[in-house]
Design an enzyme around this catalytic site. Structure first.
Site, mmCIF file in Angstrom:
data_model
loop_
_atom_site.group_PDB
_atom_site.id
_atom_site.type_symbol
_atom_site.label_atom_id
_atom_site.label_comp_id
_atom_site.label_asym_id
_atom_site.label_seq_id
_atom_site.Cartn_x
_atom_site.Cartn_y
_atom_site.Cartn_z
ATOM 1 N N THR A 158 1.022 -1.215 -0.064
ATOM 2 C CA THR A 158 0.134 -0.010 0.204
ATOM 3 C C THR A 158 1.023 1.422 -0.032
ATOM 4 O OG1 THR A 158 -1.552 -1.382 1.275
ATOM 5 C CG2 THR A 158 -1.989 1.074 1.196
ATOM 6 N N GLY A 197 2.805 -2.796 8.065
ATOM 7 C CA GLY A 197 2.858 -3.407 9.817
ATOM 8 C C GLY A 197 4.236 -3.699 9.905
ATOM 9 N N GLU A 441 -5.839 -6.924 3.262
ATOM 10 C CA GLU A 441 -5.923 -8.196 2.333
ATOM 11 C C GLU A 441 -7.138 -7.999 1.538
ATOM 12 O OE1 GLU A 441 -3.434 -9.148 2.903
ATOM 13 O OE2 GLU A 441 -3.053 -8.930 5.043
HETATM 14 C C1 LIG Z 1 -4.422 -2.178 10.403
HETATM 15 C C2 LIG Z 1 -4.123 -1.911 9.134
HETATM 16 C C3 LIG Z 1 -2.748 -2.723 8.489
HETATM 17 C C4 LIG Z 1 -2.330 -2.812 7.224
HETATM 18 N N1 LIG Z 1 -1.272 -3.446 6.857
HETATM 19 C C5 LIG Z 1 -0.522 -3.328 5.651
HETATM 20 C C6 LIG Z 1 0.641 -3.991 5.482
HETATM 21 O O1 LIG Z 1 1.167 -4.800 6.215
HETATM 22 N N2 LIG Z 1 1.047 -3.856 4.232
HETATM 23 C C7 LIG Z 1 0.283 -3.241 3.036
HETATM 24 O O2 LIG Z 1 0.676 -3.127 2.105
HETATM 25 N N3 LIG Z 1 -1.046 -2.894 3.490
HETATM 26 C C8 LIG Z 1 -1.460 -2.773 4.661
HETATM 27 N N4 LIG Z 1 -2.541 -2.172 4.842
HETATM 28 C C9 LIG Z 1 -3.212 -1.391 3.745
HETATM 29 C C10 LIG Z 1 -4.491 -2.143 3.348
HETATM 30 O O3 LIG Z 1 -4.213 -3.315 2.513
HETATM 31 C C11 LIG Z 1 -5.263 -1.115 2.293
HETATM 32 O O4 LIG Z 1 -5.925 0.205 3.221
HETATM 33 C C12 LIG Z 1 -6.433 -2.049 1.718
HETATM 34 O O5 LIG Z 1 -5.958 -2.665 0.521
HETATM 35 C C13 LIG Z 1 -7.496 -0.987 1.068
HETATM 36 O O6 LIG Z 1 -6.648 -0.083 0.163
HETATM 37 P P1 LIG Z 1 -6.744 1.523 0.105
HETATM 38 O O7 LIG Z 1 -6.565 1.901 1.562
HETATM 39 O O8 LIG Z 1 -6.150 2.027 -0.927
HETATM 40 O O9 LIG Z 1 -8.462 1.861 0.008
HETATM 41 P P2 LIG Z 1 -9.025 2.343 -1.130
HETATM 42 O O10 LIG Z 1 -8.684 1.645 -2.295
HETATM 43 O O11 LIG Z 1 -8.795 3.919 -1.319
HETATM 44 O O12 LIG Z 1 -10.479 2.204 -0.797
HETATM 45 C C14 LIG Z 1 -11.304 3.443 -0.572
HETATM 46 C C15 LIG Z 1 -12.867 3.284 -0.678
HETATM 47 O O13 LIG Z 1 -13.059 3.196 -2.199
HETATM 48 C C16 LIG Z 1 -13.627 1.917 -2.566
HETATM 49 N N5 LIG Z 1 -13.068 1.739 -4.099
HETATM 50 C C17 LIG Z 1 -11.918 1.773 -4.273
HETATM 51 N N6 LIG Z 1 -11.744 1.223 -5.515
HETATM 52 C C18 LIG Z 1 -13.158 1.072 -5.876
HETATM 53 C C19 LIG Z 1 -13.479 0.402 -7.102
HETATM 54 N N7 LIG Z 1 -12.862 0.263 -8.207
HETATM 55 N N8 LIG Z 1 -14.959 0.210 -7.219
HETATM 56 C C20 LIG Z 1 -15.457 0.410 -6.161
HETATM 57 N N9 LIG Z 1 -15.151 1.117 -4.999
HETATM 58 C C21 LIG Z 1 -13.948 1.296 -4.891
HETATM 59 C C22 LIG Z 1 -13.322 0.983 -1.536
HETATM 60 O O14 LIG Z 1 -14.299 -0.047 -1.505
HETATM 61 C C23 LIG Z 1 -13.004 1.961 -0.383
HETATM 62 O O15 LIG Z 1 -14.592 1.766 0.410
HETATM 63 C C24 LIG Z 1 -3.335 -2.097 6.213
HETATM 64 C C25 LIG Z 1 -4.196 -1.367 6.526
HETATM 65 C C26 LIG Z 1 -4.668 -1.522 7.944
HETATM 66 C C27 LIG Z 1 -6.042 -0.741 8.147
#
Ligand SMILES: Cc1cc2nc3c(=O)[nH]c(=O)nc-3n(C[C@H](O)[C@H](O)[C@H](O)COP(=O)(O)OP(=O)(O)OC[C@H]3O[C@@H](n4cnc5c(N)ncnc54)[C@H](O)[C@@H]3O)c2cc1C
Length: 705
Positions: A158, A197, A441
């Site tokens: 991410t 993480g 995930e």
């Molecule tokens: C506690 C925690 C630990 C984590 N640990 C890790 C880690 O170790 N390594 C790592 O790499 N990541 C990590 N993450 C990140 C996590 O994997 C991402 O936050 C997650 O994959 C969602 O991606 P985003 O934040 O970019 O959300 P976004 O993609 O920005 O999503 C935001 C909103 O938009 C919606 N959305 C996005 N695209 C679309 C679409 N095409 N169609 C419809 N709706 C859409 C989603 O449903 C969501 O509601 C962690 C997150 C948390 C909260």
């Protein structure tokens, strides 16, 4: 001396156990996957309970910095004990579960999913990705380093600007052919890795997802093993800027972090090369199957299914026990006792379905584990035929089960009334950790698109090849081939009783899912693009997953539990009790989704009424065994860490005792009971020494008060 009200709580919980129709201790090993597993769990629990480093008495009073400081000694002791006692990978995984804190270090499991034990652990992504994406030669070198915590790893996908959309990640890995190296760069602020993480303070290596660039050509995101900190003194390596990213809703012991790379050079061999390779000459070979790159994620999604089940079971344990000993409202004139709140149907409706979801989820977790194990066996022989199913079902179940847990645990917490808002309830800390599972995930709503896209494709394939082979959970799609016949299908139930027949229920769920596939296909024809179909995808994915969960629950009971040729009376009692939970799951799920069974006339209004009545009957049937079920999950009081949900039911005494430990009552209060800051901040108010109120009300110049 406990008061009569306090004593009544113990009497109530004892009476609950007396009326339970089955022996919970017989169900525990079935839930966890056997006596051997239970013995492993108990051994680990004893080891942790005996060690003061893992003491959780003060946990609820600690802030983020203190929780992190506590976590580090836990990490070291965890590894010491693992080594000293030669814990198996499964035991080591359960060790982390039972510590019940997000300690910032990955769990070491040799094989990811063998039994329930490793599946209980929220396995960080570093190892699953390393194992699934590194070549055998790479694993020979890196595997032992990671196993022995020489390499403390994290998984960095991410970025600040992108998470879900892998194709738009901005971090680059550019091949320098001359020096046979990759050059890693974060060209912009938004390309900084974020949320990772253990990155913030702990990790010394990361698997970084970066755009692979050779001779100016972008080959898309690929994983690279990138050293972050010196193995000599833990200082960040040249070109690497790393920080902890700050406070979060939960997982407060974990150092989720931020990193940027400025011309960081790593050997070409540090690209993880199991599925894609880049040769010394800079020739890129792509994987035989695009989805192979998601192997690690699929594995972790699978573990999250069982993690959801256990989290739901934990919430149910606390909620049923407390609601059985909490008396409120209607008074019984004969005994002068108020009603146990668990006897109110509205409370049952909010808690007991969660019990049924915990069972439904664990059976689907077992089913998914088996599929994943088969997939692993196949893939080692080069057979990728199960890849899609594993990917789709782990996505769909992860999405549905983590949402069931996140929503259901909160509802159960609300059932505890005001005391549920206290951290001492034992509901909040773990729920805050759990909430993140709906996002990481694979964000839950997005995952529903993958499930629906897959089902839609199968449907289109069926239209072309009506007798094609479909795997059992999607076989029902064949019924859509003769759409006229399909559209005339009606539910065969002639009375409530018929909803206790598995064929009637399964057919109803198959019909609903098939219809939603058909409607997605129709909507696609007139849509302006895939995004226009988000809602159809969410509906369909849920319908399909609910169907497979009900089928797995049914098969789980009848195959996994009901496997005695001549069951004893005790075994029959267990079976009858679990079947009542199955029926509750069915009726609750149908009732919640009634609109989708009614809207095409599959269910008649009268049948819908039967479903409603069936739900009420099912709640009544499960109610007497509710505390027995909470016992069957086998959580220790230490693990629950709950004033409200302890085994002996003495909630008020424990709540009062926990209050005694509040630092505001000790460290910040003098021997006369006066709080710190009284002289400086409160006394001037009380003594009128802060000046008069100078505001004007209606221009009169007097105090508002
Ligand atoms: C506690 C925690 C630990 C984590 N640990 C890790 C880690 O170790 N390594 C790592 O790499 N990541 C990590 N993450 C990140 C996590 O994997 C991402 O936050 C997650 O994959 C969602 O991606 P985003 O934040 O970019 O959300 P976004 O993609 O920005 O999503 C935001 C909103 O938009 C919606 N959305 C996005 N695209 C679309 C679409 N095409 N169609 C419809 N709706 C859409 C989603 O449903 C969501 O509601 C962690 C997150 C948390 C909260």
């Amino acid at each position: 001396m406990p008061s009569p009200t306090e004593n009544q709580q113990h009497l109530d919980i004892t009476a609950e156990r007396a009326k339970c129709s089955f022996d919970p201790s017989l169900l525990t090993p079935l839930f966890y996957g056997g006596e051997d597993t239970m013995a492993q769990l108990k051994k680990i629990e004893a080891m942790i309970d005996a060690d003061p480093i893992f003491d959780r008495d003060d946990r609820y009073f600690l802030g983020r910095t203190e929780r992190f400081q506590r976590a580090l000694p836990m990490v070291k002791r965890y590894v010491e004990l693992r080594n000293k006692h030669g814990l198996t990978p499964e035991e080591a995984a359960y060790f982390k579960v039972y510590i019940d804190d997000y300690i910032p270090v990955p769990t070491k499991t040799k094989k990811l999913i063998d039994s329930i034990l490793p599946s209980l652990s929220i396995t960080a992504m570093f190892l699953p990705v390393l194992r699934s994406q590194a070549s055998d030669d790479q694993l020979k070198v890196w595997g032992p380093q990671a196993e022995n915590y020489h390499y403390i790893g994290c998984y960095a996908q991410t970025e600040l600007g992108h998470g879900s959309n892998l194709s738009r990640l901005e971090t680059t890995a550019t091949l320098d052919i001359e020096r046979d190296q990759w050059v890693i760069n974060s060209p912009t602020q938004s390309s900084a890795k974020f949320w990772i993480g253990t990155l913030g303070k702990i990790a010394n290596h990361a698997i970084v997802q970066a755009k692979l660039i050779i001779k100016g050509k972008d080959c898309g995101a690929h994983p690279f093993l990138v050293p972050l900190r010196s193995l000599h003194d833990h200082t960040p390596l040249p070109g690497v800027v790393i920080k902890d990213q700050g406070p979060k809703q939960g997982a407060i012991s974990m150092d989720n972090g931020y990193a940027r790379f400025n011309n960081v050079r790593i050997p070409r061999e540090n690209m993880l090369m199991r599925f894609s390779q880049v040769s010394r000459e800079g020739v890129y070979s792509k994987p035989i199957h695009a989805k192979l790159a998601y192997g690690g994620m699929t594995a972790v999604r699978t573990t999250l299914i069982n993690h959801s089940a256990l989290s739901m079971a934990r919430a149910v344990t606390i909620a049923t026990r407390y609601c059985a000993v909490r008396r409120q409202g209607n008074v019984n004139l004969a005994t002068d006792l108020e009603t146990q709140v668990l006897d109110y149907p509205s409370v049952q409706y909010r808690i007991l379905p969660l019990l049924s979801h915990a069972f439904a989820t664990i059976f689907s977790g077992y089913w998914m584990n088996d599929m994943y194990a088969q997939y692993n066996a196949d893939i080692s022989k080069g057979d990728t035929s199960l890849l899609k199913d594993v990917h789709v079902y782990s996505s769909g179940l992860k999405s549905y089960c983590t949402k069931l847990g996140a929503d259901g645990i909160e509802e159960a917490r609300r059932c505890l009334g005001g005391h549920g808002y206290s951290l001492f309830s034992g509901m909040t800390d773990f729920h805050r950790q759990f909430l993140a599972t709906v996002t990481y995930e694979g964000e839950n709503a997005l995952l529903t698109q993958q499930v629906s896209r897959y089902l839609l494709k199968l449907y289109k394939d069926v239209l072309r090849t009506p007798n094609m082979h479909l795997s059992p959970p999607s076989k029902y799609i064949l019924s859509l081939f003769h759409h006229n016949l399909f559209a005339n299908q009606r539910c065969e139930a002639h009375s409530i009783k018929d909803f206790y027949q598995s064929e009637v229920v399964l057919h109803a769920f198959q019909h609903r899912a098939a219809r939603l596939i058909y409607e997605l296909a129709e909507a696609e024809k007139v849509s302006s693009g895939w995004s226009d179909l988000n809602l159809e995808c969410m509906r369909l994915s849920k319908a399909h997953v609910q169907y497979i969960m009900i089928e797995n629950f049914y098969n789980g009971i009848e195959k996994r539990f009901n496997n005695h040729a001549n069951p004893t009376v005790e075994q029959q009692n267990v079976l009858a009790a679990v079947r009542s939970v199955y029926h509750l799951h069915v009726f609750y799920t149908m009732e919640t989704e009634l609109g989708e069974f009614l809207e095409d006339g599959y269910l008649s209004p009268v049948q819908a009424q039967w479903v409603r009545q069936g739900l009420k009957d099912a709640l009544k049937a499960v109610r007497p065994n509710a505390v027995g079920f909470s016992d069957c999950f086998g959580f220790t009081d230490t693990f629950l860490n709950s004033a409200l949900g302890s085994y002996d039911g003495r909630a008020y005494e424990r709540l009062a005792a926990m209050t005694e430990r509040e630092p505001l009552n000790k460290d910040l209060t003098d021997k006369n009971g006066v709080i710190w800051g009284y002289e400086e901040y409160l006394k001037p108010l009380v003594y009128g020494q802060v000046g008069p109120y100078m505001g004007k009300v209606n221009g009169a110049g007097s105090s508002k008060l």
